[in-house]
Design a protein around this motif. Structure first.
Motif, PDB file in Angstrom:
ATOM      1  N   THR A   1       0.838  -1.204   0.000  1.00 31.86           N
ATOM      2  CA  THR A   1       0.000   0.000   0.000  1.00 31.86           C
ATOM      3  C   THR A   1       0.876   1.259   0.000  1.00 31.86           C
TER       4      THR A   1
ATOM      5  N   THR B   1      -5.379  -5.092  -4.302  1.00 42.92           N
ATOM      6  CA  THR B   1      -4.627  -5.805  -3.269  1.00 42.92           C
ATOM      7  C   THR B   1      -5.477  -6.849  -2.562  1.00 42.92           C
TER       8      THR B   1
ATOM      9  N   ASP C   1      -6.616  -8.849   1.057  1.00 38.94           N
ATOM     10  CA  ASP C   1      -6.942  -8.326   2.393  1.00 38.94           C
ATOM     11  C   ASP C   1      -5.749  -8.404   3.356  1.00 38.94           C
TER      12      ASP C   1
ATOM     13  N   PHE D   1      -3.258  -5.834   2.509  1.00 37.22           N
ATOM     14  CA  PHE D   1      -3.780  -4.495   2.812  1.00 37.22           C
ATOM     15  C   PHE D   1      -3.747  -4.208   4.318  1.00 37.22           C
TER      16      PHE D   1
ATOM     17  N   SER E   1      -1.669  -1.171   6.787  1.00 36.61           N
ATOM     18  CA  SER E   1      -2.726  -0.143   6.854  1.00 36.61           C
ATOM     19  C   SER E   1      -2.185   1.206   7.321  1.00 36.61           C
TER      20      SER E   1
ATOM     21  N   VAL F   1      -9.818  -3.673  -2.641  1.00 30.79           N
ATOM     22  CA  VAL F   1      -9.369  -4.758  -1.755  1.00 30.79           C
ATOM     23  C   VAL F   1     -10.192  -6.001  -2.074  1.00 30.79           C
TER      24      VAL F   1
ATOM     25  N   ASN G   1     -11.267  -9.012  -0.656  1.00 30.34           N
ATOM     26  CA  ASN G   1     -11.278  -9.563   0.704  1.00 30.34           C
ATOM     27  C   ASN G   1     -11.888 -10.962   0.716  1.00 30.34           C
TER      28      ASN G   1
ATOM     29  N   ALA H   1     -12.298  -3.158   5.824  1.00 24.35           N
ATOM     30  CA  ALA H   1     -11.571  -1.890   5.650  1.00 24.35           C
ATOM     31  C   ALA H   1     -12.433  -0.682   6.013  1.00 24.35           C
TER      32      ALA H   1
ATOM     33  N   GLU I   1     -14.329  -2.494  -1.347  1.00 20.09           N
ATOM     34  CA  GLU I   1     -13.947  -3.793  -0.782  1.00 20.09           C
ATOM     35  C   GLU I   1     -14.839  -4.862  -1.407  1.00 20.09           C
TER      36      GLU I   1
END
Ligand SMILES: Cc1ncc(C[n+]2csc(CCOP(=O)(O)OP(=O)(O)O)c2C)c(N)n1
Length: 157
Positions: free
Chosen positions: A23, A41, A43, A46, A50, A66, A68, A98, A136
């Motif tokens: 990130t 990306t 999860d 990510f 963060s 993301v 996820n 997120a 997400e």
């Protein structure tokens, strides 16, 4: 894996080279190039990085997607972990989202849970905005590897 518009510039990071800093790297790239930048990306990658969102210089045209699947899905995909009795330790399943990170760091947040919804949301997602945005995409942890393997098999035919 799929056709891509050749006006786009693509940069990739392999998990084997470290999932940390993906990130941060994307935000640095977005800041440097000034063009619209989309970061796609996983999860775990990510959430791992963060803290990258704690940054006063994230351009408003920066976008994060993301994917996820609630875990490090690669460890369901590769041979080894599934046959061991330690899959949990490899896969690190979780129920994180997120959403609250976006509230804290002033990102516009949206989520999608199916393909139709994704198609509807994406045009909005790419529209100009005051703040950067994150979408997400939730996918089912235990089906993920099967679908990806079927996709690869399909490409071979
Ligand atoms: C710093 C670091 N720690 C651990 C790993 C091992 N590792 C490789 S891929 C991966 C999981 C990635 O999960 P995610 O980003 O959710 O992507 P998915 O596998 O689900 O596609 C991990 C922990 C690594 N590459 N780098």
């Amino acid at each position: 894996m799929f056709d891509i518009n050749n006006t786009l510039r693509i940069f990739c990071n392999r998990g084997t080279s470290g999932i940390d800093g993906s990130t941060s790297t994307a935000i640095g790239a977005a800041y440097a190039v000034k063009e619209n930048t989309v970061f796609i990306t996983g999860d775990i990658s990510f959430f791992y990085d963060s803290n990258a969102l704690w940054n006063n210089y994230i351009p408003s045209n920066f976008r994060i997607i993301v994917l996820n699947n609630g875990s490090g899905g690669i460890f369901r995909f590769i041979p080894g972990p599934k046959e061991s009795d330690a899959l949990d330790y490899f896969e690190t399943p979780h129920n994180l989202t997120a959403e609250y990170l976006c509230k804290m760091y002033n990102f516009e947040y949206s989520k999608v849970e199916n393909e139709n919804n994704l198609d509807l949301q994406l045009p909005k997602f790419y529209k100009k905005s005051k703040f950067p945005k994150l979408v997400e995409v939730f996918t089912p942890r235990e089906e993920n590897d099967k679908i990806l393997k079927a996709y690869f098999n399909n490409l071979k035919e």
